[in-house]
Each structure stands twice: as C-alpha cells, then as structure tokens.
Write a protein that holds these residues in place. Structure first.
Motif, short mmCIF file in Angstrom:
data_model
loop_
_atom_site.label_atom_id
_atom_site.label_comp_id
_atom_site.label_asym_id
_atom_site.label_seq_id
_atom_site.Cartn_x
_atom_site.Cartn_y
_atom_site.Cartn_z
N ARG A 67 -21.48 56.78 13.06
CA ARG A 67 -20.89 55.74 12.20
C ARG A 67 -19.37 55.63 12.37
NH1 ARG A 67 -23.90 54.34 8.04
NH2 ARG A 67 -23.12 52.72 6.71
N ALA A 68 -18.68 56.76 12.45
CA ALA A 68 -17.22 56.76 12.59
C ALA A 68 -16.80 56.13 13.92
CB ALA A 68 -16.68 58.17 12.47
N ALA A 69 -17.53 56.45 14.98
CA ALA A 69 -17.20 55.88 16.29
C ALA A 69 -17.44 54.38 16.29
CB ALA A 69 -18.04 56.55 17.37
N LYS A 70 -18.49 53.93 15.62
CA LYS A 70 -18.75 52.50 15.54
C LYS A 70 -17.65 51.80 14.76
CE LYS A 70 -23.78 52.80 15.83
NZ LYS A 70 -25.04 52.61 15.11
N LYS A 71 -17.23 52.40 13.67
CA LYS A 71 -16.16 51.81 12.86
C LYS A 71 -14.86 51.71 13.67
CE LYS A 71 -13.82 52.20 8.45
NZ LYS A 71 -13.63 52.95 7.21
N GLU A 72 -14.56 52.77 14.42
CA GLU A 72 -13.36 52.76 15.25
C GLU A 72 -13.45 51.69 16.34
OE1 GLU A 72 -10.93 55.71 18.29
OE2 GLU A 72 -12.29 56.60 16.80
N LEU A 73 -14.62 51.53 16.94
CA LEU A 73 -14.82 50.51 17.96
C LEU A 73 -14.60 49.11 17.39
CD1 LEU A 73 -15.77 49.75 20.88
CD2 LEU A 73 -18.05 49.55 19.91
N VAL A 74 -15.14 48.86 16.20
CA VAL A 74 -14.98 47.56 15.55
C VAL A 74 -13.50 47.31 15.24
CG1 VAL A 74 -15.49 46.24 13.45
CG2 VAL A 74 -17.32 47.45 14.64
N GLU A 75 -12.79 48.31 14.75
CA GLU A 75 -11.37 48.15 14.45
C GLU A 75 -10.57 47.88 15.72
OE1 GLU A 75 -10.28 51.70 12.36
OE2 GLU A 75 -11.31 51.07 10.52
N ASN A 76 -10.87 48.60 16.80
CA ASN A 76 -10.17 48.37 18.08
C ASN A 76 -10.42 46.97 18.61
OD1 ASN A 76 -9.09 50.95 18.05
ND2 ASN A 76 -10.65 51.81 19.38
N LEU A 77 -11.68 46.53 18.57
CA LEU A 77 -12.00 45.18 19.02
C LEU A 77 -11.33 44.13 18.15
CD1 LEU A 77 -15.77 45.14 20.06
CD2 LEU A 77 -13.81 44.54 21.46
N SER A 78 -11.29 44.36 16.86
CA SER A 78 -10.64 43.42 15.95
C SER A 78 -9.15 43.30 16.27
CB SER A 78 -10.84 43.87 14.51
OG SER A 78 -10.33 42.92 13.62
N ASP A 79 -8.51 44.43 16.56
CA ASP A 79 -7.09 44.42 16.96
C ASP A 79 -6.91 43.64 18.26
OD1 ASP A 79 -6.44 45.91 14.75
OD2 ASP A 79 -6.34 47.82 15.84
N VAL A 80 -7.82 43.85 19.21
CA VAL A 80 -7.75 43.13 20.49
C VAL A 80 -7.85 41.62 20.24
CG1 VAL A 80 -9.09 42.64 22.58
CG2 VAL A 80 -8.55 44.99 21.98
N PHE A 81 -8.78 41.21 19.38
CA PHE A 81 -8.97 39.78 19.11
C PHE A 81 -7.76 39.17 18.42
CE2 PHE A 81 -13.76 40.73 19.02
CZ PHE A 81 -13.87 40.44 20.37
N ASN A 82 -7.04 39.95 17.63
CA ASN A 82 -5.85 39.43 16.96
C ASN A 82 -4.68 39.27 17.93
OD1 ASN A 82 -6.96 39.13 14.39
ND2 ASN A 82 -6.65 41.29 13.92
N GLU A 83 -4.67 40.01 19.04
CA GLU A 83 -3.58 39.95 20.00
C GLU A 83 -3.88 39.05 21.20
OE1 GLU A 83 -3.04 44.00 21.08
OE2 GLU A 83 -2.41 44.61 19.08
N THR A 84 -5.11 38.58 21.31
CA THR A 84 -5.57 37.85 22.47
C THR A 84 -5.50 36.35 22.23
OG1 THR A 84 -7.04 39.66 23.06
CG2 THR A 84 -7.61 37.54 23.94
N SER A 85 -5.32 35.58 23.31
CA SER A 85 -5.31 34.13 23.17
C SER A 85 -6.58 33.48 23.69
CB SER A 85 -4.09 33.53 23.89
OG SER A 85 -4.15 33.80 25.26
N LEU A 86 -7.37 34.20 24.49
CA LEU A 86 -8.60 33.63 25.05
C LEU A 86 -9.68 34.71 25.11
CD1 LEU A 86 -10.09 31.30 26.71
CD2 LEU A 86 -9.34 32.56 28.70
N VAL A 87 -10.89 34.33 24.69
CA VAL A 87 -12.05 35.22 24.83
C VAL A 87 -13.17 34.39 25.47
CG1 VAL A 87 -13.79 36.62 23.66
CG2 VAL A 87 -11.44 36.62 22.83
N VAL A 88 -13.71 34.90 26.58
CA VAL A 88 -14.80 34.25 27.30
C VAL A 88 -16.05 35.12 27.15
CG1 VAL A 88 -15.61 33.45 29.55
CG2 VAL A 88 -13.18 33.29 28.98
N VAL A 89 -17.16 34.49 26.80
CA VAL A 89 -18.43 35.20 26.65
C VAL A 89 -19.33 34.83 27.82
CG1 VAL A 89 -20.48 35.51 25.22
CG2 VAL A 89 -18.24 35.22 24.15
#
Length: 174
Positions: A3-25
């Motif tokens: 659970r802690a690793a998942k929470k950390e992964l979500v926080e890291n991804l959220s930080d990435v999305f706040n600093e990024t200008s483009l996301v391609v899926v």
C-alpha cells in the motif's frame, strides 16, 4: 506492491503530471521488453519520458490535474509518454507508432486540451522547443556577427575607406 509503495507511486505520478505540458497515451500490446526499452531510450534522448504503470494507479494520479480527461483512455495495456516540451513526446510516439504497428496511439492532453490521434500527429510535425530556440538564436546572432566582422577588418581596409571618403569630400569641396 504494498500500500505504501502504491501511494508513493501515485504521488510521484501526480507530481509529474503537474510539471508536464503533454501526456500521450498509447497501447503497447504485443511489444517485447526490448522494444519497450528501445522506445524508452528514444523518449529519453528527446527529453521525454515513457512509463508503463497500472491503470488504476494512473487514474488516481490523474485526478485533479489538467490531464484528468485521459482517465477514459486508461483501459487495457496502456503506457504514458510525457514531456515538458509539448512536441518531444508526440514526435517520438508518432514515429515509433509508424515503425511498430504494435504500439497504437490512443490520445493525448496538452495544457488541458484533449487531442485525438490526428491532433498528436499534427503536433509531432511542429519543430521542438530546442529547434525553435536555435532558430531564434541564429536570427539574433546574424546582425551581431556582421558588426563584429566589420569591426575586425584590418586597419588598412578601414584606412582606405576613410581615405576614399576624404578624397570624395575634397572633390565635392573643389
């Protein structure tokens, strides 16, 4: 993954999305590990990043960001490519999708604006931020280089130019 690793992964991804200008899926179904590694290497060389993560965790990280519209695309074997330069990730993703039919673009968001596959391809044709900076710098340096070349002219050439002007003024005075 606990659970802690998942929470950390979500926080890291959220930080990435706040600093990024483009996301391609994109869907990567059928790509081998070496092909995904090659795609990651190409993204890194262009100044972008490529990440495969669990859809549920990525959806949590997308929540309350300008990329929240991508949540609908997070179905199946998806991966995200992102960059601060709005063109870098799109260029690499489009080029790789053309070469390898197993990598299929699904959509993107740039600055809160949703893009379909056609929009991603159009974005990929634009020059990157570094290319634009180089062109601008070249345009700014051109006049300066001309001035520098005139100032660095040998003293004899400057003296001849001054002598020609002096002779011209004498002829006009006479």
């Amino acid at each position: 993954m606990d659970r802690a690793a998942k929470k950390e992964l979500v926080e890291n991804l959220s930080d990435v999305f706040n600093e990024t200008s483009l996301v391609v899926v994109g869907h990567y179904s059928g790509l081998t590990v070496s092909e995904i590694t090659d795609l990651r290497r190409q993204m890194r060389a262009a100044g972008a990043s490529f990440k495969v993560s669990k859809n549920r965790l990525t959806k949590l990280a997308l929540k309350d960001t300008k990329f929240e519209g991508l949540s609908d695309l997070m179905k199946g074997p998806t991966a995200i490519a992102y960059s601060t330069d709005p063109v870098a990730a799109a260029k690499v993703a489009v080029e790789y999708a053309k070469k390898n039919k197993k990598y299929v673009l699904q959509g993107a968001v740039m600055g809160g604006q949703a893009l379909d596959v056609g929009g991603i391809e159009a974005l990929a044709t634009l020059p990157s931020l570094d290319e634009l900076r180089g062109k601008l710098l070249g345009m700014l340096q051109t006049p300066a280089s001309r001035i520098a070349s005139v100032l660095q002219a040998p003293g004899g050439q400057v003296a001849r130019v001054l002598a020609a002007y002096a002779k011209k003024d004498e002829e006009q005075a006479a």
